[in-house]
Design a protein around this motif. Structure first.
Motif, PDB file in Angstrom:
ATOM      1  N   GLU A 150      34.792  48.720  29.520  1.00 12.79           N
ATOM      2  CA  GLU A 150      36.249  48.785  29.600  1.00 12.79           C
ATOM      3  C   GLU A 150      36.694  49.682  30.747  1.00 12.79           C
ATOM      4  N   ALA A 151      36.033  50.818  30.920  1.00 12.65           N
ATOM      5  CA  ALA A 151      36.417  51.757  31.974  1.00 12.65           C
ATOM      6  C   ALA A 151      36.223  51.138  33.356  1.00 12.65           C
ATOM      7  N   ARG A 152      35.101  50.453  33.565  1.00 15.97           N
ATOM      8  CA  ARG A 152      34.855  49.844  34.872  1.00 15.97           C
ATOM      9  C   ARG A 152      35.842  48.711  35.141  1.00 15.97           C
ATOM     10  N   LEU A 153      36.174  47.942  34.120  1.00 16.02           N
ATOM     11  CA  LEU A 153      37.188  46.901  34.311  1.00 16.02           C
ATOM     12  C   LEU A 153      38.545  47.513  34.635  1.00 16.02           C
ATOM     13  N   GLU A 154      38.864  48.615  33.996  1.00 15.08           N
ATOM     14  CA  GLU A 154      40.133  49.304  34.286  1.00 15.08           C
ATOM     15  C   GLU A 154      40.162  49.762  35.746  1.00 15.08           C
ATOM     16  N   LEU A 170      38.401  48.568  38.253  1.00 17.70           N
ATOM     17  CA  LEU A 170      38.455  47.390  39.109  1.00 17.70           C
ATOM     18  C   LEU A 170      39.867  46.825  39.184  1.00 17.70           C
ATOM     19  N   ARG A 171      40.543  46.761  38.074  1.00 16.61           N
ATOM     20  CA  ARG A 171      41.927  46.252  38.077  1.00 16.61           C
ATOM     21  C   ARG A 171      42.850  47.154  38.897  1.00 16.61           C
ATOM     22  N   LEU A 172      42.644  48.465  38.826  1.00 16.74           N
ATOM     23  CA  LEU A 172      43.424  49.380  39.666  1.00 16.74           C
ATOM     24  C   LEU A 172      43.191  49.088  41.140  1.00 16.74           C
ATOM     25  N   LEU A 173      41.931  48.853  41.494  1.00 19.28           N
ATOM     26  CA  LEU A 173      41.593  48.588  42.889  1.00 19.28           C
ATOM     27  C   LEU A 173      42.124  47.239  43.345  1.00 19.28           C
ATOM     28  N   ILE A 174      42.127  46.271  42.467  1.00 22.51           N
ATOM     29  CA  ILE A 174      42.689  44.964  42.809  1.00 22.51           C
ATOM     30  C   ILE A 174      44.189  45.095  43.047  1.00 22.51           C
ATOM     31  N   ARG A 175      44.852  45.865  42.198  1.00 19.07           N
ATOM     32  CA  ARG A 175      46.300  46.105  42.373  1.00 19.07           C
ATOM     33  C   ARG A 175      46.584  46.804  43.692  1.00 19.07           C
ATOM     34  N   ALA A 176      45.686  47.692  44.116  1.00 17.26           N
ATOM     35  CA  ALA A 176      45.883  48.455  45.355  1.00 17.26           C
ATOM     36  C   ALA A 176      45.726  47.585  46.593  1.00 17.26           C
ATOM     37  N   GLY A 177      45.041  46.461  46.459  1.00 16.24           N
ATOM     38  CA  GLY A 177      44.866  45.565  47.600  1.00 16.24           C
ATOM     39  C   GLY A 177      43.862  46.093  48.605  1.00 16.24           C
ATOM     40  N   GLU A 178      43.988  45.593  49.828  1.00 17.03           N
ATOM     41  CA  GLU A 178      43.027  45.920  50.889  1.00 17.03           C
ATOM     42  C   GLU A 178      43.025  47.402  51.266  1.00 17.03           C
ATOM     43  N   ALA A 179      44.117  48.095  51.010  1.00 16.18           N
ATOM     44  CA  ALA A 179      44.192  49.520  51.364  1.00 16.18           C
ATOM     45  C   ALA A 179      43.238  50.355  50.517  1.00 16.18           C
ATOM     46  N   GLY A 180      42.988  49.909  49.292  1.00 10.79           N
ATOM     47  CA  GLY A 180      42.108  50.652  48.400  1.00 10.79           C
ATOM     48  C   GLY A 180      42.733  51.947  47.922  1.00 10.79           C
ATOM     49  N   LEU A 181      41.911  52.756  47.275  1.00 10.29           N
ATOM     50  CA  LEU A 181      42.355  54.039  46.730  1.00 10.29           C
ATOM     51  C   LEU A 181      41.283  55.079  46.981  1.00 10.29           C
ATOM     52  N   GLY A 227      40.190  60.361  44.186  1.00  7.24           N
ATOM     53  CA  GLY A 227      41.202  61.170  43.505  1.00  7.24           C
ATOM     54  C   GLY A 227      42.339  60.329  42.947  1.00  7.24           C
ATOM     55  N   GLU A 228      42.777  59.339  43.717  1.00 12.34           N
ATOM     56  CA  GLU A 228      43.845  58.457  43.246  1.00 12.34           C
ATOM     57  C   GLU A 228      43.381  57.628  42.050  1.00 12.34           C
ATOM     58  N   ILE A 229      42.153  57.156  42.095  1.00 11.70           N
ATOM     59  CA  ILE A 229      41.617  56.388  40.958  1.00 11.70           C
ATOM     60  C   ILE A 229      41.568  57.276  39.729  1.00 11.70           C
ATOM     61  N   GLN A 230      41.091  58.494  39.895  1.00 12.50           N
ATOM     62  CA  GLN A 230      40.992  59.432  38.772  1.00 12.50           C
ATOM     63  C   GLN A 230      42.366  59.726  38.197  1.00 12.50           C
ATOM     64  N   GLU A 231      43.339  59.947  39.075  1.00 17.52           N
ATOM     65  CA  GLU A 231      44.698  60.246  38.632  1.00 17.52           C
ATOM     66  C   GLU A 231      45.306  59.078  37.865  1.00 17.52           C
ATOM     67  N   ARG A 232      45.127  57.874  38.360  1.00  9.70           N
ATOM     68  CA  ARG A 232      45.727  56.691  37.737  1.00  9.70           C
ATOM     69  C   ARG A 232      44.999  56.262  36.463  1.00  9.70           C
ATOM     70  N   SER A 233      43.699  56.519  36.397  1.00 13.33           N
ATOM     71  CA  SER A 233      42.923  56.067  35.237  1.00 13.33           C
ATOM     72  C   SER A 233      42.760  57.133  34.170  1.00 13.33           C
ATOM     73  N   GLY A 234      42.821  58.407  34.578  1.00 17.73           N
ATOM     74  CA  GLY A 234      42.594  59.493  33.634  1.00 17.73           C
ATOM     75  C   GLY A 234      41.123  59.692  33.288  1.00 17.73           C
ATOM     76  N   LEU A 271      33.870  59.044  36.303  1.00 14.76           N
ATOM     77  CA  LEU A 271      34.361  58.087  37.289  1.00 14.76           C
ATOM     78  C   LEU A 271      33.301  57.835  38.355  1.00 14.76           C
ATOM     79  N   ALA A 272      32.640  58.878  38.808  1.00 10.94           N
ATOM     80  CA  ALA A 272      31.581  58.723  39.807  1.00 10.94           C
ATOM     81  C   ALA A 272      30.488  57.785  39.289  1.00 10.94           C
ATOM     82  N   HIS A 273      30.143  57.938  38.029  1.00 15.27           N
ATOM     83  CA  HIS A 273      29.143  57.080  37.391  1.00 15.27           C
ATOM     84  C   HIS A 273      29.608  55.620  37.400  1.00 15.27           C
ATOM     85  N   HIS A 274      30.857  55.371  37.018  1.00 18.85           N
ATOM     86  CA  HIS A 274      31.383  54.013  36.977  1.00 18.85           C
ATOM     87  C   HIS A 274      31.479  53.405  38.376  1.00 18.85           C
ATOM     88  N   LEU A 275      31.913  54.196  39.355  1.00 16.50           N
ATOM     89  CA  LEU A 275      32.004  53.691  40.726  1.00 16.50           C
ATOM     90  C   LEU A 275      30.629  53.328  41.278  1.00 16.50           C
TER      91      LEU A 275
END
Length: 103
Positions: free
Chosen positions: A16-20, A22-33, A36-43, A49-53
């Motif tokens: 579930e965490a990895r899908l979450e 991935l969905r954040l990154l898809i929403r961000a588009g080509e610019a990516g995140l 820190g931004e991923i951590q902030e948005r996902s909690g 997070l490093a493990h999931h990435l």
């Protein structure tokens, strides 16, 4: 795409965490995140997070690029399109075909 690559990709997205993430990154588009931004948005805690990435990158689902002191993470849209095509390529292949004049 061969079945081993497909299985590795699905395995990388297999929580579930990895899908979450991935969905954040898809929403961000080509610019990516940034991480820190991923951590902030996902909690998700930074070490978790490093493990999931790491899993997502190993499955070729995301790419990471160092920019100065930051790491930009992006969804690998080309690979995601290929995996979607792989799983759907034989959709309905065994479904009986209706005759053109059936009503």
């Amino acid at each position: 795409m061969n079945i081993e690559i497909a299985a590795g990709t699905f395995s990388a997205m297999g929580s579930e965490a990895r899908l979450e993430v991935l969905r954040l990154l898809i929403r961000a588009g080509e610019a990516g995140l940034t991480v820190g931004e991923i951590q902030e948005r996902s909690g998700i805690a930074p070490s978790t997070l490093a493990h999931h990435l790491k899993f997502l990158a190993a499955g070729n689902v995301v790419t990471q690029e160092k920019q100065g002191r930051s790491t930009i993470t992006r969804a690998n849209f080309d690979h995601l399109q290929r995996i979607a095509n792989y799983i759907l390529c034989e959709c309905c292949a065994d479904e009986p075909q209706r005759a053109a004049n059936d009503g």
